[in-house]
Write a protein that holds these residues in place. Sequence first.
Motif, short mmCIF file in Angstrom:
data_model
loop_
_atom_site.label_atom_id
_atom_site.label_comp_id
_atom_site.label_asym_id
_atom_site.label_seq_id
_atom_site.Cartn_x
_atom_site.Cartn_y
_atom_site.Cartn_z
N ARG A 273 44.31 33.76 20.03
CA ARG A 273 43.72 34.54 21.10
C ARG A 273 43.79 33.80 22.44
O ARG A 273 43.90 34.41 23.50
CB ARG A 273 42.26 34.82 20.71
N GLY A 274 43.73 32.48 22.35
CA GLY A 274 43.77 31.68 23.58
C GLY A 274 45.00 31.95 24.43
O GLY A 274 44.94 31.84 25.66
N GLN A 275 46.11 32.28 23.81
CA GLN A 275 47.32 32.58 24.57
C GLN A 275 47.15 33.84 25.41
O GLN A 275 47.57 33.89 26.56
CB GLN A 275 48.52 32.72 23.63
N GLU A 277 44.26 34.96 26.40
CA GLU A 277 43.26 34.66 27.42
C GLU A 277 43.84 33.84 28.55
O GLU A 277 43.55 34.07 29.72
CB GLU A 277 42.06 33.95 26.79
N GLY A 278 44.68 32.86 28.18
CA GLY A 278 45.32 32.05 29.20
C GLY A 278 46.13 32.92 30.15
O GLY A 278 46.08 32.75 31.38
N ALA A 279 46.85 33.88 29.59
CA ALA A 279 47.68 34.77 30.41
C ALA A 279 46.81 35.70 31.25
O ALA A 279 47.06 35.89 32.45
CB ALA A 279 48.62 35.58 29.52
N GLN A 280 45.76 36.23 30.62
CA GLN A 280 44.89 37.15 31.37
C GLN A 280 44.19 36.44 32.52
O GLN A 280 44.09 36.98 33.62
CB GLN A 280 43.82 37.74 30.44
N ALA A 281 43.73 35.23 32.24
CA ALA A 281 42.99 34.49 33.27
C ALA A 281 43.88 34.22 34.48
O ALA A 281 43.39 34.05 35.59
CB ALA A 281 42.45 33.19 32.70
N LEU A 282 45.21 34.18 34.27
CA LEU A 282 46.11 33.98 35.39
C LEU A 282 46.43 35.28 36.11
O LEU A 282 47.15 35.30 37.09
CB LEU A 282 47.42 33.34 34.91
N GLY A 283 45.92 36.40 35.57
CA GLY A 283 46.13 37.68 36.23
C GLY A 283 47.36 38.43 35.77
O GLY A 283 47.79 39.37 36.42
N LEU A 284 47.96 38.01 34.65
CA LEU A 284 49.14 38.73 34.15
C LEU A 284 48.72 40.06 33.53
O LEU A 284 47.72 40.13 32.82
CB LEU A 284 49.87 37.89 33.09
N ASN B 66 35.45 36.52 34.65
CA ASN B 66 36.81 37.03 34.87
C ASN B 66 37.22 38.03 33.78
O ASN B 66 38.39 38.21 33.50
CB ASN B 66 37.83 35.90 35.03
N LEU B 68 37.10 38.17 30.59
CA LEU B 68 37.62 37.90 29.25
C LEU B 68 36.65 38.49 28.24
O LEU B 68 37.00 38.75 27.10
CB LEU B 68 37.80 36.39 29.03
N ARG B 94 40.85 38.32 38.90
CA ARG B 94 41.53 37.26 38.13
C ARG B 94 42.46 36.44 39.01
O ARG B 94 42.72 35.26 38.74
CB ARG B 94 42.29 37.86 36.96
N PHE B 101 40.30 26.15 30.02
CA PHE B 101 39.71 26.41 28.71
C PHE B 101 39.50 25.12 27.91
O PHE B 101 40.16 24.11 28.15
CB PHE B 101 40.62 27.32 27.89
N ASN B 105 45.00 26.24 26.29
CA ASN B 105 45.75 27.50 26.32
C ASN B 105 46.99 27.45 27.18
O ASN B 105 47.34 28.40 27.87
CB ASN B 105 44.85 28.66 26.79
N PHE B 107 51.07 27.47 27.60
CA PHE B 107 52.06 28.26 26.88
C PHE B 107 53.09 27.30 26.28
O PHE B 107 53.87 26.69 27.00
CB PHE B 107 52.72 29.25 27.83
N VAL B 123 52.92 37.13 39.28
CA VAL B 123 51.74 37.83 39.78
C VAL B 123 51.72 37.85 41.31
O VAL B 123 51.49 38.88 41.92
CB VAL B 123 50.44 37.18 39.24
#
Lengths: 382, 259
Positions: A273-275, A277-284, B66, B68, B94, B101, B105, B107, B123
């Motif tokens: 799930r962290g992946q 969340e990481g992407a969402q938190a960056l606004g993707l 944000n 989540l 966001r 985190f 997290n 990539f 973005v």
Amino acid sequence: MSDHYIRKEDAPLLPPPSSVAGPVHWIRENLFSGWFNSIMTLLAIYVLVVTVPGLVEYLFINAVWDSVDGKACRPAAGGGPNPADWSGACWSFAKAKFGFFMYGFYPDALRWRVDLTGVIGAVGLVLLLIETIPHKRWTAVFMLFVYPVIAYILLSGGMFNLEYVETNRWGGILVTLVVAITGIVVSLPLGILLALGRRSKMPAMRFASVLFIEIWRGVPLITVLFMASVMLPLFLPEGVHFDKLLRCLIGVALFSTAYMAEVVRGGLQAIVRGQYEGAQALGLSYWKTMGLIILPQALKLVIPGIVNTFIGLFKDTTLVLIVGILDLLGTVQTGLTDAKWFSPNTATSAYIFTAAIFWAFCFAMSRYSIYMENKLHTGHKR
Amino acid sequence: MNAPVNASNGGEGVQAENAIELISMNKWYGDFHVLRDINLEVKHGERIVVCGPSGSGKSTMIRCINRLEEHQKGKIIVDGIELTNDLKKIDEIRREVGMVFQHFNLFPHLTVKQNCTLAPIWVRKMPKSEADEIAMKYLERVKIPEQADKYPGQLSGGQQQRVAIARSLCMSPKIMLFDEPTSALDPEMIKEVLDVMVGLAHEGMTMLVVTHEMGFAKEVANRVIFMDEGQIVEANEPEEFFNNPQSDRTKLFLSQILI
């Protein structure tokens, strides 16, 4: 009480003990490392000794490479030149019928069109698969969108002064490759979309995906092909006609899509799930998250499963035989009915030949998938 | 469409007065009431440390900021934008809010530099060369420019967390949220991450940090907030908070962690 276990000085850094090297060591380590392994080794050697000479004799030494008919492949009792207990592969059959195995009943004079299609496809594939060659994006666009059109025009004809060739005259490796490649190219993207659909938050989307997957996965491919070739025309209004090969192509493609969807879903579920969340938190956005973060990782994880499905699909193409389309296996079987080539060895060697061709394609896919896995490996997983 | 957004600032200039405003925010997981009537204002440039026993809702609270996690009642206003189900506003928020985190997290299929340039390029629609430049600037700032072409899996935990901080900074956020940034690190790596965070704090970044690093709290926090059972139980300046805790729960908590 002594604290002898506490070091006063640093222990010296030593090179590893020199292990015994050489062939004797290798044999002892790998073949005779215990009584069980020793027995297995001896057993394996025994099996090899018993089978290999006979095989070599059949496949190479006794094999008939050049002959104009099946007579040379018969033992004396059948009117052939060979001793009574003779047996050997009849490669000359495959050689004589090679054109038929490649193209089926595709007219001789027009076979250059198939060759040209194949050459363009092969060059495109090489440009795509070898990573050092640049302009991947344009090659991919060409191969995905332009090439199918070119292939259709060349193979089918009926325009640009090219003579029309009905699909029931296509056959052999041509049909095998057309069915397999269409299946592969269609099933991967559709499978990905279905897998995403099945994990979607929208209930309608999820339901539709599950319905599609479970229906297609729950019926045998033979049923699908029968429906496509025999039943479907009965339901269509009179005068509406779909090409039979096209119907089979769609059937095979959708069938493998359902399998692909489940393979991809397995990969998606392995992404933590962290992946997301990481992407969402960056606004993707959803599609960017999927396309840039989730799918590249998920697909990499399931490369073995994807290639497994591809290989299964490739071999399943032989089932189009039962609805009267002659793929490679179909042409081989048709060729075997030729009385001129009758001999006790023709069928066996023809099937070995067919198997070898299928094996070559499947093995190539397998090796390429291993190469991709190694290439995409990026250090320790987190 | 920007006019109504700015109108919620109360007409006091372009920038909203508070960076973050939580107004009687409530959240449930099923029947379980995780966040109970949370009210919090964070001013621009303010550094707030949130602490409390595990399960007290501190992570959940900052993850709501944000989106989540979704809150069910009350208001969350980030830099003058109210957080609703409107996807546009969620994206807008966001882009303004960076997050670090506990488990980084990062990539794993992208290099360190690609991790940093991804969001600016996709973005913010920044040209690649510019994104690269910014990525290197922040990687230098967190003191690992030499790792730019490695993959996250090849770095130590502390290095990975610093990359994660750089990745967030590349989006030039106005607010940074830290969700237990040092909890998953080996002891000898905690300092390198805290140093970067202290540096950020001294530059005036608005920070909301969930952490048990009391040294960090004492050094940079304007306020320390103590949460328990989904509520903010106590909030005070660090000096007061540590030396003169008011509630019994805070006293108990401090006695358990400060041995």
